[in-house]
Write an enzyme that holds these catalytic residues in place. Sequence first.
Site, mmCIF file in Angstrom:
data_model
loop_
_atom_site.group_PDB
_atom_site.id
_atom_site.type_symbol
_atom_site.label_atom_id
_atom_site.label_comp_id
_atom_site.label_asym_id
_atom_site.label_seq_id
_atom_site.Cartn_x
_atom_site.Cartn_y
_atom_site.Cartn_z
ATOM 1 N N LYS A 146 1.287 -3.694 6.690
ATOM 2 C CA LYS A 146 1.669 -3.492 5.220
ATOM 3 C C LYS A 146 3.043 -3.280 4.910
ATOM 4 O O LYS A 146 3.730 -3.862 4.030
ATOM 5 C CB LYS A 146 0.793 -2.679 4.524
ATOM 6 C CG LYS A 146 -0.769 -3.145 4.471
ATOM 7 C CD LYS A 146 -0.576 -4.389 3.278
ATOM 8 C CE LYS A 146 -2.109 -4.442 2.764
ATOM 9 N NZ LYS A 146 -2.363 -5.442 1.653
ATOM 10 N N ASP A 200 0.835 -1.066 -0.030
ATOM 11 C CA ASP A 200 -0.215 -0.051 0.082
ATOM 12 C C ASP A 200 0.999 1.248 0.162
ATOM 13 O O ASP A 200 1.975 1.253 0.592
ATOM 14 C CB ASP A 200 -0.910 0.090 1.184
ATOM 15 C CG ASP A 200 -2.097 1.002 0.971
ATOM 16 O OD1 ASP A 200 -1.912 2.084 1.034
ATOM 17 O OD2 ASP A 200 -3.316 0.436 1.101
ATOM 18 N N ALA A 228 -2.160 0.313 12.505
ATOM 19 C CA ALA A 228 -1.964 -1.164 12.592
ATOM 20 C C ALA A 228 -1.976 -1.911 10.974
ATOM 21 O O ALA A 228 -1.091 -2.588 10.656
ATOM 22 C CB ALA A 228 -2.942 -2.176 13.324
ATOM 23 N N TYR A 229 -2.927 -1.519 10.238
ATOM 24 C CA TYR A 229 -2.919 -1.503 8.737
ATOM 25 C C TYR A 229 -1.574 -1.304 8.260
ATOM 26 O O TYR A 229 -0.910 -2.100 7.491
ATOM 27 C CB TYR A 229 -4.095 -0.987 8.217
ATOM 28 C CG TYR A 229 -4.240 -1.031 6.641
ATOM 29 C CD1 TYR A 229 -4.602 -2.210 6.255
ATOM 30 C CD2 TYR A 229 -3.482 -0.126 5.707
ATOM 31 C CE1 TYR A 229 -4.719 -2.315 4.752
ATOM 32 C CE2 TYR A 229 -3.490 -0.161 4.519
ATOM 33 C CZ TYR A 229 -4.086 -1.396 3.983
ATOM 34 O OH TYR A 229 -3.987 -1.470 2.627
ATOM 35 N N ALA A 230 -0.956 -0.045 8.403
ATOM 36 C CA ALA A 230 0.121 0.679 7.828
ATOM 37 C C ALA A 230 1.271 -0.233 8.254
ATOM 38 O O ALA A 230 1.991 -0.512 7.206
ATOM 39 C CB ALA A 230 0.200 2.106 8.152
#
Length: 237
Positions: A153, A136, A148-150
């Site tokens: 990824k 991403d 957390a997503y970043a």
Amino acid sequence: MSASPILITGGAQRLGRHCAERLRDDGHPVIISYRRERRELDALRERGIVTLPADFANEAGILDFLERLRAETPSLRAIVHNASDWAPDSSGPEAGANFERLFRIHMLAPYLINLHARELLEACSEPQRDIVHMTDYVVQKGSKKHAAYAATKAGLDNLTLSFAAMFAPAIQVNAIAPAMIMLNEGDDEVYAEKARAKSAMEMIPGPGVIYQSLRYLLDNRFVTGATLPVDGGRHLR
């Protein structure tokens, strides 16, 4: 000898589905994983795409998927790690569990699948075999609402380097890092205008640009350990 299939995790909708359909149109056998049954899967099955249910939110689910994958095919031409969860951060008691789920989906599943399916890739008779991680754009800047997503990824992006070194020269390992590619159902024109303004190209291009990027990696024998940005020049704004 029949061609080895391409595996796309999270291939039931959006970018994964588009790439699965385009690959099938180009004559490739395709296997996808999916998290839950949905109507779109019937159309994919009618086109000859093999669909395997998978729960990547826990290690047992990942290993179970690998067993069924090995029962389905003796070889793979490529693996595209597209399975993802766009979960916002939380300060509540579920915060830790949410982070662990994203870690398993974005990092542990690709890690284990790459290790355990290496033999399937090496069994492919074609001269090129690939692993592609879908990361991403947010990896480069972090996120105020999706930390957390970043972070997970970003971990997947780093795994690209490790596996590229580990699997060379037999298997090429690269990543694609998209920004805003397509709108979600329910996004209005006000949101779309703001999204377009974030990139130098001032557009929401649609999933075709991801397939073009994937095709480039699948067709190029001399690229490994690279992350291909597909962000319309967001770093220029």
